[in-house]
Scaffold this motif. Structure first.
Motif, short mmCIF file in Angstrom:
data_model
loop_
_atom_site.label_atom_id
_atom_site.label_comp_id
_atom_site.label_asym_id
_atom_site.label_seq_id
_atom_site.Cartn_x
_atom_site.Cartn_y
_atom_site.Cartn_z
N THR A 1 17.22 -95.11 -43.63
CA THR A 1 18.05 -95.68 -44.69
C THR A 1 19.51 -95.48 -44.32
O THR A 1 19.85 -94.46 -43.72
N VAL B 1 21.79 -94.74 -46.35
CA VAL B 1 22.45 -93.80 -47.26
C VAL B 1 22.24 -92.33 -46.89
O VAL B 1 22.82 -91.44 -47.51
N LEU C 1 22.32 -86.75 -47.41
CA LEU C 1 22.88 -87.89 -48.16
C LEU C 1 24.36 -88.05 -47.84
O LEU C 1 25.10 -87.07 -47.81
N LYS C 2 24.78 -89.30 -47.60
CA LYS C 2 26.18 -89.54 -47.26
C LYS C 2 27.06 -89.56 -48.50
O LYS C 2 28.27 -89.35 -48.42
N ILE D 1 23.57 -90.39 -54.91
CA ILE D 1 22.86 -91.62 -55.28
C ILE D 1 23.15 -91.87 -56.75
O ILE D 1 22.97 -90.99 -57.60
N VAL E 1 19.60 -98.75 -52.47
CA VAL E 1 19.08 -97.73 -51.56
C VAL E 1 18.06 -98.42 -50.65
O VAL E 1 16.86 -98.40 -50.90
#
Ligand SMILES: [Cu+2]
Length: 154
Positions: free
Chosen positions: A59, A61, A107-108, A111, A117
């Motif tokens: 992903t 993200v 996680l960057k 969320i 996503v």
């Protein structure tokens, strides 16, 4: 020569179509995360027309995605990485029900509700061919808000 072209084009379209419905991803969801939280769990349902294996997930993200299995060891909940997941032909594999989930690691950014996503699953089919299948996880609120939470009392 020209008369053969439409048939070839048809064959190509048919092949593309078959590939597109080979694996179906449904009901992917993830809970919104608190600031500073570095991981998130994703559940989804995978169904493959033919016997296949899930070999990796990515992903944009998160730094990486692992497949985890939950287990209870002497009353302590543990998560272990599962390297590959068998997808039996024609069956729906529900990660949540199977005690599995995808773990987004690193996680960057938090969320948040409404945020896309995207997930890309690499799946190896019985003939060893590897296909990529995409879906997007729906973000659910971090805390469930009860329907009557905003009622006023006089
Ligand atoms: Cu996990």
């Amino acid at each position: 020569m020209l008369k053969k072209l439409p048939l070839a084009v048809l064959a190509l379209l048919f092949a593309t179509h078959v590939c597109a419905v080979e694996v179906l991803l449904e009901k992917a969801w993830v809970r919104a995360t608190a600031p500073g939280q570095e991981t998130a769990m994703v559940d989804l349902q995978i169904s493959s027309a033919q016997a296949a294996r899930l070999i990796s997930v990515s992903t944009p993200v998160a730094a990486s995605v692992e497949l985890h299995r939950m287990s209870t060891d002497n009353g302590v909940m543990k998560m272990r990485e599962v390297k590959q997941l068998a997808l039996p032909a024609g069956q729906v594999v529900d990660l949540g029900e199977a005690g599995l989930h995808l773990m987004l690691l690193g996680l960057k950014a938090p969320i948040q509700l409404g945020m896309p996503v995207p997930l890309t699953l690499k799946i190896q089919l019985a003939d060893k061919k590897i296909i990529s299948v995409n879906t997007s996880a729906e973000v659910k609120p971090l805390v469930e808000i009860k329907a009557d939470a905003h009622q006023h009392h006089h």
